[in-house]
Design a protein around this motif. Structure first.
Motif, PDB file in Angstrom:
ATOM      1  N   ILE A  41      13.779  83.463   1.789  1.00 30.13           N
ATOM      2  CA  ILE A  41      13.953  82.080   1.355  1.00 30.13           C
ATOM      3  C   ILE A  41      14.062  81.116   2.533  1.00 30.13           C
ATOM      4  O   ILE A  41      13.514  80.025   2.496  1.00 30.13           O
ATOM      5  CB  ILE A  41      15.226  81.965   0.472  1.00 30.13           C
ATOM      6  N   THR A  42      14.750  81.518   3.595  1.00 29.91           N
ATOM      7  CA  THR A  42      15.076  80.587   4.682  1.00 29.91           C
ATOM      8  C   THR A  42      14.081  80.568   5.833  1.00 29.91           C
ATOM      9  O   THR A  42      14.115  79.655   6.649  1.00 29.91           O
ATOM     10  CB  THR A  42      16.470  80.897   5.263  1.00 29.91           C
ATOM     11  N   HIS A  43      13.200  81.549   5.892  1.00 29.59           N
ATOM     12  CA  HIS A  43      12.254  81.643   6.997  1.00 29.59           C
ATOM     13  C   HIS A  43      10.824  81.777   6.491  1.00 29.59           C
ATOM     14  O   HIS A  43      10.595  82.361   5.432  1.00 29.59           O
ATOM     15  CB  HIS A  43      12.559  82.877   7.861  1.00 29.59           C
ATOM     16  N   GLY A  44       9.907  81.251   7.285  1.00 34.58           N
ATOM     17  CA  GLY A  44       8.497  81.518   7.062  1.00 34.58           C
ATOM     18  C   GLY A  44       8.184  82.859   7.700  1.00 34.58           C
ATOM     19  O   GLY A  44       9.073  83.676   7.929  1.00 34.58           O
ATOM     20  N   TRP A  45       6.944  83.089   8.050  1.00 29.09           N
ATOM     21  CA  TRP A  45       6.585  84.367   8.656  1.00 29.09           C
ATOM     22  C   TRP A  45       7.241  84.567  10.018  1.00 29.09           C
ATOM     23  O   TRP A  45       7.635  85.656  10.372  1.00 29.09           O
ATOM     24  CB  TRP A  45       5.088  84.487   8.794  1.00 29.09           C
TER      25      TRP A  45
END
Length: 125
Positions: A41-45
């Motif tokens: 939820i809090t980070h992209g790749w």
């Protein structure tokens, strides 16, 4: 200086360089089996989402972040499954958002509302 609580966000991933690289690859190649809903939820790749960074900066709380291995070293007697959000109360960790709650969050807005409602003290006004 913050007057608010201490919140500890625990990721269900280890913190070493190889761990982080394999974690990123897992997120890209097999997102359906990825095991850390907090990171999902809090980070992209590869990096933290900007809306999440802004939310954390705006909180009236001391926010700390641990990977699973660091969490086990810091709280060896706490039998709580990561990912989890803890709140320190009198120096002891208490769960304010459990892994099951994180799994039900569909997006960042839902997570931020959950943190505000469960982890932060009510406004005494």
């Amino acid at each position: 200086m913050t007057r608010g609580p201490t919140l500890i966000f625990v990721y269900n991933a280890d913190g070493g360089l190889f761990d982080r690289l394999s974690d990123a690859a897992h997120k890209i190649l097999s997102p359906a089996t990825y095991q850390c809903d907090l990171c999902r939820i809090t980070h992209g790749w590869f990096k933290e989402r900007s809306a999440w960074s802004a939310f954390i900066r705006a909180l009236d709380a001391d926010c700390q972040f641990l990977h699973r291995d660091g969490y086990r070293r810091r709280f060896p007697d706490l039998a709580v499954r990561p990912p989890v959000v803890l709140r320190l109360v009198d120096g002891r960790p208490q769960v304010c958002v459990a892994a099951e709650d994180l799994a039900r969050c569909n997006d960042l807005d839902a997570l931020m509302r959950l943190i505000e409602s469960r982890c932060l003290p009510a406004d005494p006004r």
